[in-house]
Design a protein around this motif. Structure first.
Motif, mmCIF file in Angstrom:
data_model
loop_
_atom_site.group_PDB
_atom_site.id
_atom_site.type_symbol
_atom_site.label_atom_id
_atom_site.label_comp_id
_atom_site.label_asym_id
_atom_site.label_seq_id
_atom_site.Cartn_x
_atom_site.Cartn_y
_atom_site.Cartn_z
ATOM 1 N N VAL A 123 42.164 8.856 -31.984
ATOM 2 C CA VAL A 123 40.411 8.739 -32.721
ATOM 3 C C VAL A 123 40.714 7.239 -33.765
ATOM 4 C CG1 VAL A 123 40.478 9.129 -35.925
ATOM 5 C CG2 VAL A 123 41.379 11.091 -34.209
ATOM 6 N N CYS A 124 41.362 6.243 -33.290
ATOM 7 C CA CYS A 124 41.287 4.970 -33.957
ATOM 8 C C CYS A 124 40.987 3.922 -33.296
ATOM 9 C CB CYS A 124 42.681 4.586 -34.317
ATOM 10 S SG CYS A 124 43.185 5.759 -36.578
ATOM 11 N N PHE A 125 41.509 3.954 -31.865
ATOM 12 C CA PHE A 125 41.057 3.670 -31.243
ATOM 13 C C PHE A 125 40.502 3.505 -29.755
ATOM 14 C CE2 PHE A 125 45.391 2.487 -32.986
ATOM 15 C CZ PHE A 125 45.577 1.353 -33.458
ATOM 16 N N LEU A 126 39.874 4.747 -29.367
ATOM 17 C CA LEU A 126 39.109 5.287 -28.789
ATOM 18 C C LEU A 126 38.280 5.840 -29.872
ATOM 19 C CD1 LEU A 126 41.468 7.067 -25.913
ATOM 20 C CD2 LEU A 126 40.207 4.558 -26.136
ATOM 21 N N GLN A 127 37.528 5.797 -30.953
ATOM 22 C CA GLN A 127 36.492 6.098 -31.259
ATOM 23 C C GLN A 127 36.327 8.046 -30.835
ATOM 24 O OE1 GLN A 127 35.641 3.110 -29.341
ATOM 25 N NE2 GLN A 127 36.527 2.252 -32.100
ATOM 26 N N GLY A 128 37.533 8.685 -31.173
ATOM 27 C CA GLY A 128 37.164 10.161 -31.345
ATOM 28 C C GLY A 128 37.341 10.590 -32.418
ATOM 29 N N LEU A 129 37.266 12.317 -32.120
ATOM 30 C CA LEU A 129 37.248 12.891 -33.811
ATOM 31 C C LEU A 129 39.180 13.391 -33.565
ATOM 32 C CD1 LEU A 129 33.754 14.257 -33.248
ATOM 33 C CD2 LEU A 129 34.473 12.679 -34.435
ATOM 34 N N ALA A 130 38.860 13.559 -35.288
ATOM 35 C CA ALA A 130 40.349 14.393 -35.396
ATOM 36 C C ALA A 130 40.336 15.623 -34.970
ATOM 37 C CB ALA A 130 40.501 13.852 -37.046
ATOM 38 N N VAL A 131 39.407 16.083 -34.283
ATOM 39 C CA VAL A 131 39.912 18.012 -33.886
ATOM 40 C C VAL A 131 40.298 17.412 -32.793
ATOM 41 C CG1 VAL A 131 37.504 18.688 -35.257
ATOM 42 C CG2 VAL A 131 37.704 17.772 -32.476
ATOM 43 N N GLY A 132 40.913 16.566 -32.174
ATOM 44 C CA GLY A 132 42.003 17.122 -31.256
ATOM 45 C C GLY A 132 43.274 18.047 -30.898
ATOM 46 N N PRO A 133 43.606 17.643 -32.081
ATOM 47 C CA PRO A 133 45.489 18.454 -32.012
ATOM 48 C C PRO A 133 44.933 20.172 -31.620
ATOM 49 C CG PRO A 133 45.301 17.393 -34.004
ATOM 50 C CD PRO A 133 43.736 17.357 -33.309
ATOM 51 N N LEU A 134 44.349 20.638 -31.982
ATOM 52 C CA LEU A 134 43.879 22.372 -31.525
ATOM 53 C C LEU A 134 43.492 21.901 -29.697
ATOM 54 C CD1 LEU A 134 42.242 24.205 -34.924
ATOM 55 C CD2 LEU A 134 44.605 23.616 -33.471
ATOM 56 N N ILE A 135 42.815 21.487 -29.768
ATOM 57 C CA ILE A 135 42.527 21.703 -27.898
ATOM 58 C C ILE A 135 43.470 20.751 -27.431
ATOM 59 C CG2 ILE A 135 40.971 20.308 -26.787
ATOM 60 C CD1 ILE A 135 39.596 22.379 -28.424
ATOM 61 N N ALA A 136 43.781 19.748 -28.039
ATOM 62 C CA ALA A 136 45.557 18.888 -27.378
ATOM 63 C C ALA A 136 46.158 20.040 -27.059
ATOM 64 C CB ALA A 136 45.711 17.666 -27.991
ATOM 65 N N GLY A 137 46.646 21.071 -27.970
ATOM 66 C CA GLY A 137 47.442 21.616 -28.407
ATOM 67 C C GLY A 137 47.293 22.943 -27.260
#
Length: 152
Positions: A123-137
């Motif tokens: 989120v901070c360095f690649l301009q990602g979105l904070a919806v990542g933890p569920l998909i990453a999980g």
């Protein structure tokens, strides 16, 4: 301020350095709640925050429909296009993957910290979105299941 706040302060600094307003506001809000002594709110936020966030995100995505900028006819036409069909398939897959992520995070809470750190970096360095933890999980759960198949 106690040392208990240090992880949140580090995340806040990373979010500010990474110029990510959503993470900065989320962390600042949690710190404010904690410093005001309203920690009784934490279980409610933990238990219902994800659902509330998904509702708000879904509302944002559906707003063009509500405003009439996208009609039923436009939707039907989109369903017949290659990108529309791919979007349906990917939407189905990603929603299933997020569900696997929820199950994984409940079963392996120790992995949550790693997923959060990875999400914050994204989120901070690649301009990602904070919806990542569920998909990453979900992705971690699939990889772990595959690794378990090969190690048995």
């Amino acid at each position: 301020m106690s040392w208990d706040n240090m992880p949140l302060l580090i995340i806040l600094v990373l979010a500010v350095i990474g110029n990510n307003q959503s993470v900065s506001l989320a962390v600042a809000g949690l710190l404010l709640i904690k410093l005001m002594g309203c920690t009784v709110w934490f279980p409610y936020i933990e238990n219902h925050g994800l659902n509330a966030g998904i509702i708000i995100l879904t509302m944002a995505v559906l707003t063009p429909l509500a405003q009439g900028r996208v009609s039923a006819g436009d939707m039907l036409v989109a369903f017949k296009t290659q990108p529309g069909l791919i979007a349906i398939i990917v939407g189905i897959f990603v929603s299933w993957l997020a569900t696997q992520g929820v199950y994984f995070l409940k079963a392996s809470p120790e992995a949550t910290t790693s997923l959060i750190v990875g999400t914050i970096v994204g989120v901070c360095f690649l301009q990602g979105l904070a919806v990542g933890p569920l998909i990453a999980g979900g992705i971690v759960a699939i990889i772990m299941n595959l690794l378990n198949l090969f190690t048995q």
